[in-house]
Design an enzyme around this catalytic site. Structure first.
Site, PDB file in Angstrom:
ATOM      1  N   CYS A 270     -15.625   3.406  -9.108  1.00  0.00           N
ATOM      2  CA  CYS A 270     -15.763   4.597  -9.541  1.00  0.00           C
ATOM      3  C   CYS A 270     -15.634   4.721 -11.193  1.00  0.00           C
ATOM      4  CB  CYS A 270     -14.670   5.526  -9.126  1.00  0.00           C
ATOM      5  SG  CYS A 270     -12.799   5.074  -9.799  1.00  0.00           S
TER       6      CYS A 270
ATOM      7  N   CYS B  19     -12.327   3.903 -12.899  1.00  0.00           N
ATOM      8  CA  CYS B  19     -11.826   2.406 -12.836  1.00  0.00           C
ATOM      9  C   CYS B  19     -12.804   1.638 -13.710  1.00  0.00           C
ATOM     10  CB  CYS B  19     -12.109   1.859 -11.443  1.00  0.00           C
ATOM     11  SG  CYS B  19     -10.597   2.332 -10.245  1.00  0.00           S
TER      12      CYS B  19
ATOM     13  N   CYS C  38     -14.296   4.478  -4.080  1.00  0.00           N
ATOM     14  CA  CYS C  38     -14.218   3.309  -4.888  1.00  0.00           C
ATOM     15  C   CYS C  38     -13.615   2.054  -4.635  1.00  0.00           C
ATOM     16  CB  CYS C  38     -13.317   3.979  -6.186  1.00  0.00           C
ATOM     17  SG  CYS C  38     -12.998   2.678  -7.449  1.00  0.00           S
TER      18      CYS C  38
ATOM     19  N   CYS D  30      -9.877   1.189  -6.605  1.00  0.00           N
ATOM     20  CA  CYS D  30      -8.687   2.322  -6.413  1.00  0.00           C
ATOM     21  C   CYS D  30      -8.829   2.915  -5.260  1.00  0.00           C
ATOM     22  CB  CYS D  30      -8.736   3.241  -7.560  1.00  0.00           C
ATOM     23  SG  CYS D  30     -10.079   4.645  -7.399  1.00  0.00           S
TER      24      CYS D  30
ATOM     25  N   ASP E  70      49.549   8.915   2.333  1.00  0.00           N
ATOM     26  CA  ASP E  70      49.496   8.986   3.789  1.00  0.00           C
ATOM     27  C   ASP E  70      49.238  10.328   4.384  1.00  0.00           C
ATOM     28  OD1 ASP E  70      51.967   6.184   3.856  1.00  0.00           O
ATOM     29  OD2 ASP E  70      49.620   6.034   3.525  1.00  0.00           O
TER      30      ASP E  70
END
Lengths: 141, 533
Positions: free
Chosen positions: B21, B24, B115, B118, B350
């Site tokens: 794509c 990218c 793509c 990615c 306690d």
């Protein structure tokens, strides 16, 4: 449940006239209860101790000699891990007789979690113990 | 370098042909301009193809007038929506492109190919639809926040595909005598955040901030290609440890490690380069919100002799009703709308011991609170609510604190002194004179073996502790009250009864009698935290 081992009420050593000469935690040439190493490092986690001695019912805890030549062996009577022995009775044997149920205790033992209930059930209550003692007295008289 | 240049052409062509794509492609061409990535996908695709076509033009016609002055920079940056810059001659040249799958007339494809690098992250998941989906999840969760951090979990096979793309590009550039270091490539996550942060910020109305306590996280998966990482296990077996809890062995970390180790030749042997085009996009598995913990501190008083600090449950059965921590934290949980809480205090007492005076400092961590902002007034109100709800405990100085402040509280546990009041019984009678000397004892050193009553959960040890001062109050022949100020960590009960002689000295040994403790109260915990309100 933590268990504290002490001399029973009716133990010969606690009867009139007996004087303790010495107390020893050396059970055999290779085994001394004083060498029991219990180590736990972290404050938050109670680690399993590989060093601590595991006791069965008949495991001897200590040997006590009286002035009249008799020797008595005190046994564990319960199964569990030996946590500590009372070193105070080595230096001051008198407390064994003066305060057998508190300061004169013999040892502290911690049973395995799973066995805890069984062990408690196998013990006598104060009342039941007294009954045993009175039966014993009656049969001997 | 902020946009594409001549040198990038062959790379752009190669990547576009192999199914990568535009965004990218920018990443591998080291395009660093964030605004470029934010342009609509369709525009980027168009521009890229235009960029390539211009190249064809230059090759087809020797005349350089066709394209404007040999400005080597093709600016893809629009100042407005129109494609003004591209068409200097006023006419769109329809030149058939080599290896172009599109038919010349249609610039856009109606279906977008996923793509191959990615897997759709920089495509579909940058669109406003996804942004809306995320923001809807955030609003429906009803959190209070002033900023956000957006964290994204990507499937590990993305790293594998990234590597394949890098190798491909590196090879191509090598032919031109150029090199491409892995660090020069823009990281996928970084580019994704450039695009999505402004959109999220706008929808949510708050800024993105790496340090924000409010986290929106998305987990992406791509089941179709999950097995792509598996070859790494054979190539680098020591990177992959056996899976716990049926989770996949192929974690992001393990895959990254293996990719660092594996040799280029081995990688190329096992993985297709370029990577194949997937049929499907990634899926966003979960969108979750989480707020960082908030801390509420205060001091509590305990007026019951029958209340444990924490719930007392054995074998699933509750032995005593309620607990200090539940009585305090219940109300905090409700107001802050948290998932859970962690209660801690500067020491504890306690079940049968009361805490009087100023009370004991405590802190409650509220995990994943929906509400985080409270005014001082509201905190006071919350304090009142807690106090009205129970007479067994009371709280004061309730306030919001930071995580760091908790450290100060724990310091107190080890270092600060405490004062107590004990009601003591003796077996043999006592007169006033018999106990008067206790008042004069200062800095009394004790050796305390781990008390028998805690030996089942604490290691056997001897601790040295100091009783700083004592004050006695005679009651009768068998009773007196003792006030003491002691070092932190002193076992008071054992100091009184001696614990089978394992705490020395003890009251019994000091008085030469047998003593036992009937009642104990904590009078003060001497630490100045949290600040009094």
């Amino acid at each position: 449940r933590i268990c504290v081992i002490t001399l029973a009420e009716a133990h010969p050593l606690l009867q009139h006239g007996k004087t303790i000469r010495s107390v020893s935690y050396q059970i055999s040439p290779s085994c001394s209860r004083l060498q029991n190493k219990v180590s736990g490092k972290s404050k938050r986690v109670w680690l399993v101790e590989s060093g601590a001695q595991f006791l069965t019912e008949l495991a001897p805890l200590c040997r006590i000699s009286s002035a009249d030549g008799e020797e008595y062996t005190v046994y564990s009577c319960i199964r569990g891990r030996l946590i500590e022995v009372n070193e105070n009775i080595l230096s001051n044997p008198a407390i064994l007789q003066e305060k057998p149920s508190t300061e004169g205790y013999i040892a502290v033992v911690l049973p395995k979690f799973e066995e805890s209930k069984n062990i408690t059930q196998g013990l006598l209550t104060q009342k039941e113990y007294e009954e045993v003692l009175s039966k014993r007295r009656n049969s001997s008289s | 370098m902020s946009s594409l240049t001549e040198k990038d052409r062959p790379i752009v062509q190669l990547l576009l042909n192999t199914g990568t794509c535009p965004r990218c492609i920018f990443r591998f061409c080291r395009v660093g301009s964030q605004t470029l990535y934010r342009h609509p996908y369709k525009d980027l695709m168009k521009d890229l193809k235009e960029f390539l076509r211009n190249n064809q033009e230059k090759e087809d016609t020797a005349c350089s007038d066709m394209v404007d002055p040999p400005c080597k920079r093709i600016r893809l940056e629009h100042t407005e929506e129109g494609p003004d810059d591209l068409n200097q001659n006023g006419v769109l040249q329809q030149v058939p492109l080599v290896n172009d799958d599109d038919d010349g007339a249609a610039v856009e494809n109606s279906t977008v190919e996923v793509c191959n690098v990615c897997l759709g992250i920089l495509q579909e998941f940058c669109e406003s639809d996804f942004v809306k989906k995320v923001c809807e999840k955030v609003s429906s969760a009803e959190y209070q926040f002033t900023s956000f951090v957006f964290s994204v979990s990507l499937p590990p096979q993305l790293s594998v595909r990234e590597r394949a793309a890098w190798l491909l590009v590196k090879q191509e550039m090598g032919k031109l005598g150029l090199s491409l270091a892995k660090d020069d490539i823009v990281q996928l996550k970084e580019a994704y955040k450039w695009i999505i942060h402004p959109q999220l910020s706008e929808e949510l109305g708050v800024p993105a901030d790496g340090k924000s306590l409010f986290e929106v996280s998305v987990v992406f998966a791509h089941p179709e290609t999950d097995e792509e990482c598996h070859f790494l296990a054979t190539a680098c077996p020591d990177c992959f440890k056996p899976a716990k809890n049926k989770q996949s062995v192929f974690t992001r970390m393990a895959v990254t490690k293996a990719l660092e180790k594996i040799k280029e030749e081995d990688f190329l042997k096992h993985f297709p380069c370029p990577a194949s085009s997937p049929k499907n996009l990634c899926v966003a598995l979960e969108i979750q919100c989480n707020n960082g913990a908030v801390f509420v501190a205060g001091r509590y008083n305990k007026y019951s002799r029958n209340l444990p600090q924490t719930p007392w449950i054995i074998d699933g059965e509750r032995k005593l009703e309620s607990s200090v921590e539940e009585l305090i934290s219940e109300h905090l949980m409700a107001e802050f709308k948290a998932d859970s809480f962690n209660f801690s205090s500067s020491g504890r007492e306690d079940v049968d011991v009361r805490t009087l005076g100023n009370g004991r400092p405590f802190a409650v961590e509220l995990v994943n609170p929906r509400r985080i902002r409270f005014t001082a007034e509201e905190m006071k109100g919350l304090q009142q609510t807690i106090n009205n709800s129970s007479d067994k405990i009371q709280v004061r100085d309730l306030q919001l604190v930071t995580r760091e402040a908790i450290g100060r509280m724990k310091e107190g546990e080890e270092e600060k002194t405490k004062t107590y009041s004990a009601l003591i019984w003796t077996d043999k009678t006592i007169q006033k004179e018999d106990i008067a000397f206790l008042d004069d004892i200062q800095e009394l050193k004790l050796d305390q073996k781990t008390p028998l009553r805690v030996l089942h959960r604490r290691p056997l040890a001897v601790r040295c502790r100091i009783i700083h001062t004592m004050k006695s109050e005679y009651i009768d022949e068998h009773h007196f009250r003792l006030r003491l100020k002691t070092q932190a960590g002193t076992y008071i009960k054992e100091f009184v009864h001696g614990d089978f002689g394992r705490t020395k000295p003890n009251i019994g040994s000091l008085l030469n009698r047998t003593a036992d403790i009937l009642e104990l109260d904590v009078e003060s915990v001497d630490i100045d935290w949290p600040p009094a309100l």
